[in-house]
Design a protein around this motif. Structure first.
Motif, short mmCIF file in Angstrom:
data_model
loop_
_atom_site.label_atom_id
_atom_site.label_comp_id
_atom_site.label_asym_id
_atom_site.label_seq_id
_atom_site.Cartn_x
_atom_site.Cartn_y
_atom_site.Cartn_z
N ALA A 68 0.84 -1.20 0.00
CA ALA A 68 0.00 0.00 0.00
C ALA A 68 0.87 1.24 0.00
N SER A 69 1.96 1.19 0.74
CA SER A 69 2.80 2.38 0.82
C SER A 69 3.58 2.58 -0.49
N ILE A 70 3.99 1.50 -1.14
CA ILE A 70 4.71 1.64 -2.43
C ILE A 70 3.79 2.22 -3.51
N TYR A 71 2.55 1.73 -3.56
CA TYR A 71 1.67 2.08 -4.69
C TYR A 71 0.56 3.07 -4.31
N GLY A 72 0.66 3.68 -3.16
CA GLY A 72 -0.36 4.66 -2.76
C GLY A 72 -1.74 4.03 -2.67
N ALA A 73 -1.75 2.77 -2.25
CA ALA A 73 -3.03 2.04 -2.16
C ALA A 73 -3.55 2.10 -0.72
N ILE A 74 -4.75 1.57 -0.53
CA ILE A 74 -5.30 1.46 0.82
C ILE A 74 -5.23 -0.01 1.20
N ALA A 75 -4.67 -0.30 2.39
CA ALA A 75 -4.62 -1.69 2.84
C ALA A 75 -5.78 -1.94 3.79
N VAL A 76 -6.50 -3.05 3.56
CA VAL A 76 -7.59 -3.39 4.49
C VAL A 76 -7.36 -4.80 5.03
N GLU A 77 -8.02 -5.10 6.14
CA GLU A 77 -7.92 -6.43 6.76
C GLU A 77 -8.45 -7.48 5.79
N PRO A 78 -7.88 -8.71 5.83
CA PRO A 78 -8.32 -9.74 4.87
C PRO A 78 -9.83 -10.01 4.90
N GLU A 79 -10.43 -9.94 6.08
CA GLU A 79 -11.88 -10.24 6.14
C GLU A 79 -12.75 -9.09 5.60
N ALA A 80 -12.09 -7.96 5.23
CA ALA A 80 -12.88 -6.80 4.78
C ALA A 80 -12.79 -6.57 3.27
N ILE A 81 -11.83 -7.18 2.61
CA ILE A 81 -11.55 -6.81 1.21
C ILE A 81 -12.74 -7.02 0.26
N HIS A 82 -13.49 -8.10 0.46
CA HIS A 82 -14.61 -8.35 -0.47
C HIS A 82 -15.77 -7.38 -0.25
N LYS A 83 -15.73 -6.66 0.89
CA LYS A 83 -16.85 -5.76 1.22
C LYS A 83 -16.62 -4.33 0.72
N VAL A 84 -15.39 -4.01 0.30
CA VAL A 84 -15.11 -2.61 -0.02
C VAL A 84 -15.83 -2.17 -1.29
N GLU A 85 -16.20 -0.92 -1.29
CA GLU A 85 -16.90 -0.37 -2.45
C GLU A 85 -15.85 -0.19 -3.55
N CYS A 86 -16.08 -0.80 -4.70
CA CYS A 86 -15.09 -0.73 -5.78
C CYS A 86 -15.75 -1.06 -7.12
#
Ligand code: NAD
Length: 380
Positions: A231-249
């Motif tokens: 996330a820090s290399i690519y300016g991304a947002i890191a989320v917990e593994p159990e949350a990734i499928h829930k993110v708005e995208c």
């Protein structure tokens, strides 16, 4: 498992001995051949499953894993080899669907002698099955298998194709672009929100492609440190593994484990499409229909992640392996996927059903059948 399958498994007439190996043909309906293979000396217990070979020789990775039961391992081998038939048919690589599993009590039991014994078993099938790396089996492990057989692909050597992940990730990019084209009328990644689950061999290369193309990235891995560092290399947002499928995208991109789309997660998805590298993303086929009902576009995994197979398949051609040749073929995933989306829409069926229909049509009509013999340049 059906009673017919159980009955066939216990039919001892199908048992043959070669050297100190026992091959039991489990005679599973709908499969070319499925062998349970044992070798007491090296404590080998393996399954080689060949599903459909109409278009060419069965090829598929060797999974080395500890299973709860033999039947679990068999189910895995059957499911995976069938998936390989579809993947090979769709990508017209002139190969059939195969898969093998080496059953271990613990992955730590994997050793050179076990791998060599498996290589001997593959060799005894005289080229009916070609193996490659898979979960638990590295390209270096394939080198040990290769010590006893030429029927392998993806060796980390000059005349072979090595680790397929780079090519798989390029294929996933084509899949994502086709999916964006279908969703928005343009494949441009700029400012599209992509949520990546899993930053392993494929995910870590994919993130780079997507970053340079201008996507906004959300990432996760069970190794949270890794996720934060990417996330820090690519300016991304890191989320917990159990949350990734829930993110708005815009696109949720599974690149970790199978079964990510299941009864628990499917209602929590907040994406317009699912498109990633992981094998068997749908826990069950019916989940494809639920995604359709929810108006979430699903890019069938065996179409999107075919880059690795396409890459290894090119090393079997007369003029040998060349990465550019593989790249050109993988690029076609973009159009194949758009074709599948069209079939699904025209027939009002899920995209998964459309992809299976297309694969079965190609198998039935012999589209992409191999005409030339196979060349194993690494063993010349
Ligand atoms: P990998 O083992 O290198 O990476 C998987 C990553 O996912 C690891 O970093 C792991 O920590 C992470 N992970 C595991 N569980 C997770 C979870 N619940 N949430 C978030 N992250 C999690 O595997 P890979 O080679 O990158 O392959 C990824 C997927 O793509 C697998 O399903 C594989 O079968 C499939 N695939 C890979 C290839 C290839 O060429 N490598 C080809 C076809 C399909």
């Amino acid at each position: 498992m059906s009673t017919q399958i159980q009955k066939n498994i216990t039919n001892k007439k199908n048992v043959k001995k070669y050297l100190d190996f026992t091959f039991e043909n489990l005679q599973i309906e709908g499969y070319e051949a499925v062998y349970k293979i044992t070798n007491e000396k090296e404590n080998l217990l393996a399954i080689i499953s060949m599903h459909d070979v109409t278009l060419g020789t069965a090829l598929g990775g060797t999974r080395i894993k500890s299973y709860k039961s033999f039947n679990d391992a068999l189910t895995d081998a059957l499911r995976l080899s069938k998936g390989m038939s579809y993947k090979a048919a769709i990508s017209e690589v002139g190969l059939g669907g195969g898969k093998s599993v080496i059953i271990v009590d613990d992955i730590k039991d994997k050793n050179e002698n076990l791998l060599k014994a498996f290589g001997k078993a593959v060799d005894l099938l005289e080229g009916k099955y070609i193996c490659a790396e898979d979960m638990g089996c590295t390209p270096q492990d394939v080198e040990h298998i290769h010590e006893n057989t030429k029927y392998v692909v993806g060796l980390p050597t000059e005349k072979s194709s090595g680790n397929p992940s780079r090519f798989t990730s390029y294929g996933v990019v084509q899949g994502i672009k086709a999916t964006l084209k279908k969703l928005f009328g343009t494949s441009n990644l700029k400012n599209r929100k992509i949520a990546i689950q899993g930053l392993g061999s494929v995910g870590e290369l994919l993130i780079e492609h997507l970053f340079w193309a201008g996507a906004d990235l959300i990432v996760s891995d069970i190794d949270m440190q890794k996720a934060k560092s990417f996330a820090s290399i690519y300016g991304a947002i890191a989320v917990e593994p159990e949350a990734i499928h829930k993110v708005e995208c815009d696109i949720f991109t599974p690149c970790a484990i199978g079964g990510t789309i299941n009864d628990e997660t499917i209602d929590e998805l907040n994406c317009k499409a699912v498109c990633g590298a992981a094998n068997n993303q749908l826990l069950e086929d019916r989940h494809a229909d639920i995604l359709k009902d929810k108006n979430i576009l699903y890019a069938p995994d065996f179409v999107v992640n075919a880059g690795g197979l396409i890459n290894v398949s090119t090393e079997l051609e007369k003029d040998g392996y060349h990465p550019k040749k593989a790249k050109e073929k993988i690029y076609k995933i973009y159009n194949e996927l758009l074709e599948i989306y069209k079939i699904a829409e025209e027939n009002n069926i899920s995209t998964n059903k459309a992809a299976i229909k297309l694969a079965q049509f190609k198998m039935k009509s012999g589209i992409g059948r191999r005409k030339d013999k196979l060349y194993f340049h690494h063993s010349e």
